[in-house]
Design an enzyme around this catalytic site. Structure first.
Site, short mmCIF file in Angstrom:
data_model
loop_
_atom_site.label_atom_id
_atom_site.label_comp_id
_atom_site.label_asym_id
_atom_site.label_seq_id
_atom_site.Cartn_x
_atom_site.Cartn_y
_atom_site.Cartn_z
N GLU A 40 0.84 -1.20 0.00
CA GLU A 40 0.00 0.00 0.00
C GLU A 40 0.87 1.25 0.00
OE1 GLU A 40 -2.59 1.68 -0.16
OE2 GLU A 40 -4.39 0.46 0.14
N ARG A 132 -8.43 1.32 13.10
CA ARG A 132 -7.05 1.73 12.86
C ARG A 132 -7.01 2.79 11.77
NH1 ARG A 132 -5.08 0.19 8.00
NH2 ARG A 132 -5.70 -1.78 7.02
N ASN A 134 -5.75 4.40 8.26
CA ASN A 134 -5.56 3.80 6.95
C ASN A 134 -4.82 4.79 6.06
OD1 ASN A 134 -5.99 1.36 5.45
ND2 ASN A 134 -7.58 2.38 4.25
N ASN A 183 -9.83 5.95 2.25
CA ASN A 183 -8.77 5.54 1.34
C ASN A 183 -8.23 6.73 0.56
OD1 ASN A 183 -7.36 3.01 1.05
ND2 ASN A 183 -9.36 2.00 0.96
N ASP A 234 -9.69 2.38 -4.30
CA ASP A 234 -8.70 2.31 -3.21
C ASP A 234 -7.83 3.56 -3.28
OD1 ASP A 234 -6.84 1.42 -1.24
OD2 ASP A 234 -7.21 -0.67 -1.77
#
Length: 341
Positions: A40, A132, A134, A183, A234
């Protein structure tokens, strides 16, 4: 070994619900790393001419030199269970390229590649159980934006997460609540529009952006049509023409879109051996002419992925500028850098 790209026309239903023919190019393997579970956060650091990227659940931070193939690995698991985004610091704050901003599971921090020290920044919000941080990026004024996602007891995403903005003063503001999976986020060259992906909404939204205050308003949908068939929105980045590149998780590609019309213009697909989980997309190299894509094998071990013919899942891919030009694409807009004061 590097794998050449090829062109082939494909059909997509992501442009306004209509089937349109778009040119598709297949990416090359840039770095084979099947041990990566959730690659990522790709972003270019102009200070060092390196690509920064991550393996989120293993709290790994990487720094790749594409010219040599050397991939530095930094293990942050002593500090947190996750590292979910990374951004370069402004050259006025750190010209050396040693320091970067990161988000851990718990919030914003700074990491030093040279000393391997990590500093948790003040003002982080409370992160609850099964929540959490991101993805995150920096706006043109140097503010660090990053959101969270939360899961219920069945470990399914629920829309209880938030988007936060860390200001150069050190304060942290909640900008959006009721987020599903925060995202991709990026800004237009003129700094007047912000694009944002909340993955579970299956769309890309635009906001009016106030450069002076960092406030956002007038939320509207600019790209629709994502989902189970074509992949979920994403990570994203923007090119010099203002076109938006969106990684499509479970779609096996990243698409280039016109955010004014929502039209799909072109696609970069990863090889079948990489699976379908394309997670982030970033421009890099001289003049930001090359495109990089991260992938994942979430929900599978490396052995299980390999047994399914996906031994490249989790690896890093790229498309050189000469081949991007062949599908009408242009170099990227430089990413913004974090300012500490």
């Amino acid at each position: 070994s590097r794998r050449g790209c090829h062109y082939s026309p494909s059909f997509s239903s992501l442009a306004g619900g209509m089937d349109v023919e778009v040119q598709t190019i297949e990416a090359e393997i840039c770095l084979k790393r099947p041990e990566t579970e959730l690659g990522e956060g790709s972003i270019w650091d102009v200070r060092t001419a390196r690509l920064l990227w991550l393996d989120i659940p293993h709290a790994k931070l990487f720094r790749l030199d594409p010219t040599t193939g050397e991939n530095e690995e930094h293990d942050l698991s002593a500090y947190s269970t996750h590292v979910s985004s990374v951004v370069p610091l402004d050259a006025n704050d750190d010209p050396s390229g040693d320091r970067v901003g990161v988000t851990l599971r718990e919030g914003f921090a700074l990491y030093n590649f040279r000393t391997k020290d990590l500093e948790v920044l003040g003002g982080n919000p409370e992160v609850v159980e099964r929540e959490r941080f991101n993805d995150g990026k920096v706006d043109p004024q140097g503010r660090y934006w990053a959101g969270t996602f939360t899961k219920n007891e069945a470990l399914e995403p629920v829309a209880n997460a938030s988007l936060y903005r860390r200001n150069p003063s050190g304060s942290v503001d909640m900008v959006l609540s009721g987020v599903g999976i925060s995202n991709g986020i990026t800004w237009t060259k003129d700094g007047r529009t912000m694009y944002y992906n909340d993955t579970i909404t299956a769309q890309v939204d635009a906001f009016d952006f106030d450069a002076g205050t960092g406030d956002i308003s007038n939320r509207r949908t600019c790209i629709k049509g994502f989902g189970e068939t074509n992949g979920w929105p994403d990570g994203c980045c923007i090119d010099a023409d203002g076109m938006l590149w969106v990684a499509r998780f479970n779609g096996g590609c990243a698409g280039r879109y016109d955010p004014a019309s929502g039209k799909l213009l072109a696609e970069v697909r990863v090889p079948e051996a990489a699976g379908k989980q394309v997670t982030s997309v970033a421009f890099g190299g001289d003049g930001f002419g090359d495109l990089f894509l991260t992938t994942a094998r979430e929900g599978k071990t490396a052995a299980e992925a390999a047994a399914e013919g996906q031994d490249l899942a989790g690896s890093l891919f790229c498309v050189p500028r000469t081949r991007l030009a062949g599908i009408g694409a242009v170099p990227g807009q430089p990413p913004n850098a974090l300012r500490l004061n």
